[in-house]
Scaffold this motif. Structure first.
Motif, PDB file in Angstrom:
ATOM      1  N   GLU A 249      50.266  -9.947  45.958  1.00  0.00           N
ATOM      2  CA  GLU A 249      49.724  -9.209  44.813  1.00  0.00           C
ATOM      3  C   GLU A 249      48.875  -8.037  45.313  1.00  0.00           C
ATOM      4  OE1 GLU A 249      46.756  -8.539  42.979  1.00  0.00           O
ATOM      5  OE2 GLU A 249      48.118  -7.681  41.480  1.00  0.00           O
TER       6      GLU A 249
ATOM      7  N   ALA B 182      46.633  -5.659  44.119  1.00  0.00           N
ATOM      8  CA  ALA B 182      45.208  -5.478  43.839  1.00  0.00           C
ATOM      9  C   ALA B 182      44.360  -6.517  44.563  1.00  0.00           C
ATOM     10  CB  ALA B 182      44.966  -5.538  42.332  1.00  0.00           C
TER      11      ALA B 182
ATOM     12  N   GLY C  74      48.172  -3.759  50.072  1.00  0.00           N
ATOM     13  CA  GLY C  74      47.324  -3.419  48.948  1.00  0.00           C
ATOM     14  C   GLY C  74      47.864  -2.289  48.091  1.00  0.00           C
ATOM     15  N   SER C  75      47.092  -1.959  47.067  1.00  0.00           N
ATOM     16  CA  SER C  75      47.511  -0.966  46.073  1.00  0.00           C
ATOM     17  C   SER C  75      46.952   0.427  46.352  1.00  0.00           C
ATOM     18  CB  SER C  75      47.076  -1.421  44.675  1.00  0.00           C
ATOM     19  OG  SER C  75      45.671  -1.676  44.647  1.00  0.00           O
ATOM     20  N   ASP C  76      46.146   0.598  47.423  1.00  0.00           N
ATOM     21  CA  ASP C  76      45.622   1.913  47.796  1.00  0.00           C
ATOM     22  C   ASP C  76      46.596   2.520  48.803  1.00  0.00           C
ATOM     23  OD1 ASP C  76      44.199   3.936  49.327  1.00  0.00           O
ATOM     24  OD2 ASP C  76      42.354   3.218  48.383  1.00  0.00           O
TER      25      ASP C  76
END
Length: 600
Positions: free
Chosen positions: A192, A194, A220-222
């Motif tokens: 996941e 985030a 991650g989402s960054d």
């Protein structure tokens, strides 16, 4: 006692039997110990008695626990924490929690100004360990109690300094809770984005655990962090690839702000430092040099590669404060673990002592510096001494993660002449006087030439100067006082050649008393060059193996000399000058980290 050999807490029956025996021995003393002074003396006596009984025995456990409780009853934080430290070294007890509970108890019972100040001064190390273990709630309680103790003692500057840690602790507590929440999400969905970003940011940016955190940032989402994290995970087979990873972290940092930007620059520095020796001299090397200089201005240490994980057989760190007996126990335990001798001699007869890894407080607090300044001015101390005192602060907790060998003596004129073919010393006539009138460059040259000797190359012994942190750790040898023998400068002549007893010159090495690690002349005789550039200390978390700034104008030297005042022989005092500087007061001591040489 090694970590794997730590004894279990005695069962109830064994503990009760030991308590009964202790009551028979000390029962009358308990009744007579009415005052805080009496209780402190009794607690100290019981700690000493505990160290003489069998390690890991129920009797030892009970004596130390009772000593702690007696010291707590007196409001004596240092003695109570000493008992806790001995317990932690020998028994499988929760170190951070036990130290925190002890300090909180001492805070409740402290009744005089000195006791309250001692509580506040002891809090930093306890808080750092609790924060390192993610015990933030307990760390906040200890911090608040230490702040209140300092305020009650009217030590307002100390109170402000302690209270200044609370916002960061509360912020870290919130981030720790978010991290745990992210881990709960990842239990159900390991990829996941985030949750991986939240967990990776906490591990990398808060805990400094890049080995674990980078893999999470890569999921991650960054996107910018993800890209460079993937690049790092692929690794670097050359210095150019190391520099490229450093550039990637630097570029991400440029788009960030505040502490996050600084942390990302430090990660860039981690890779730049690995690439620097190979690319020095070219344009890439020039860019790296400039960026490392910019990172140095942050006042924070570039993260180093973590030490190898402890194995069940690895002895514990030597955590200050500890006494001479404990110092020698640590040396013996690490020598046994590494299968090397505590004392070793090289091919030209230079002798070395094994220094175990450990943890200690380096430097002086702001309050200690203020008191030293007052003393120095009232005693009309030299201006250079007064000028240098502020550089001892702030006090920082330092961890030396690897054992090393330190020269038992300062390098002598005979040894220098044998290796270098010359003797630059002013005070000649006795070959076992320390060599002097050597610059930092000369000392490094000696290390290089000795390391290149065929016998030393065969033994894989690579010599160097001690880092400033290694020097102070070895000098203190477990002590927290001004000198390794206590605070009384009247005793200095038993341990050091200084202005009042040197008869105006250096003296042969090894004539006076050694410290607990068996090192002679760590103070006095000649100042000793260290490897570091001289720079400012930093406040905050425990620092592992600080190498000093990456650049500067002066190199550090330590320990005082034959014509110096007593204050400059203190463990915390720092001096320095340009690497080319020479004087009849400047010498050096050797170190090396390889255990191969000692095991030949």
């Amino acid at each position: 006692m090694a970590a794997a050999e730590k004894a279990a807490v005695p069962d109830e029956a064994a503990e009760q039997a030991a308590k009964k025996m202790a009551g028979e021995i000390y029962g009358g003393r308990f009744a007579l110990a009415k005052t805080a002074v009496d209780k402190t003396a009794l607690a100290a006596e019981m700690i000493e008695a505990a160290l003489k009984v069998q390690d890991g025995s129920p009797g030892q456990f009970v004596l130390l626990r009772i000593a702690r409780d007696v010291a707590l009853g007196a409001g004596d934080a240092p003695t109570a924490l000493q008992a806790v430290q001995e317990l932690v070294q020998r028994f499988d007890v929760p170190a951070g929690t036990l130290a925190a509970e002890t300090l909180l108890g001492a805070a409740r019972n402290a009744s005089v100004t000195a006791q309250r100040r001692a509580v506040a001064e002891a809090a930093a190390g306890v808080i750092a360990r609790l924060a390192e273990a993610d015990e933030y709630e307990l760390a906040i309680r200890v911090c608040e109690a230490a702040r209140d103790a300092a305020r009650t003692a009217r030590e307002f500057k100390l109170a402000t300094e302690v209270a200044g840690q609370l916002p960061e602790l509360r912020q870290m507590h919130q981030e720790s809770q978010a991290y745990r929440a992210a881990l709960a999400v990842m239990d159900d969905n390991p990829t996941e984005p985030a949750a991986n970003l939240a967990a990776g940011r906490y591990l990398c940016f808060v805990k400094g655990n890049w080995n674990r955190g980078v893999a999470m940032l890569a999921l991650g989402s960054d996107e910018p962090l993800k890209t460079v994290a993937l690049m790092e995970l692929r690794g670097a087979a050359s210095a150019d690839e190391q520099a490229a990873i450093g550039d990637a972290w630097w570029d991400v940092a440029e788009a960030r702000h505040g502490d996050e930007r600084d942390t990302l620059r430090l990660r860039a520095g981690f890779w730049y430092r690995q690439a620097e020796p190979t690319v020095a001299g070219g344009l890439v090397g020039l860019k790296i040099k400039q960026r490392l200089e910019a990172i140095a201005k942050l006042g924070r240490e570039i993260p180093a590669a973590p030490p190898p994980p402890a194995t069940p057989r690895t002895p514990p760190l030597a955590i200050a404060p500890f006494d001479e007996k404990t110092a020698k126990q640590h040396q013996a335990a690490w020598a046994k673990h590494l299968k090397v001798p505590v004392l070793w001699a090289n091919s030209i007869g230079m002798r070395f002592a094994l220094i175990p890894p450990g943890e200690f407080d380096m430097g002086s607090t702001d309050e200690e510096v203020a008191r030293l300044l007052e003393e120095a001015k009232s005693q009309k101390a030299p201006g250079w001494y007064i000028e240098r005192l502020p550089s001892e602060a702030p006090k920082q907790r330092v961890r030396i993660t690897r054992p090393y060998y330190a020269g038992i003596f300062e390098v002598t004129q005979a040894e220098y002449e044998r290796v270098m073919g010359t003797n630059p010393s002013h005070f000649q006539g006795n070959p076992i006087r320390p060599v002097e009138r050597v610059s930092w460059d000369d000392a490094v040259g000696f290390c290089r030439r000795l390391s290149e000797a065929p016998e030393e190359k065969a033994a894989r012994a690579v010599y160097r100067l001690l880092t400033e942190a290694e020097w102070e750790y070895a000098c203190r040898a477990g002590t927290t006082t001004r000198f390794s023998f206590g605070d009384d400068a009247e005793l200095l002549g038993q341990h050091a050649w200084w202005a009042m007893n040197s008869r105006g010159s250096t003296q042969p090495v090894g004539q006076l008393r050694p410290n607990a690690f068996g090192l002679f002349d760590m103070r006095g005789n000649v100042w000793e060059w260290c490897s570091d550039w001289r720079g400012a200390y930093t406040r905050g978390k425990v620092v592992d193996d600080p190498p000093g700034p990456t650049a500067g104008s002066d190199r550090v030297y330590r320990g005082g000399c034959w014509d110096a005042p007593a204050g400059s022989c203190r463990s915390a005092f720092r001096e320095g000058r340009q690497p080319s500087g020479r004087g009849s007061y400047l010498g050096f001591r050797l170190a090396f980290s390889s255990v191969d040489a000692a095991s030949r």
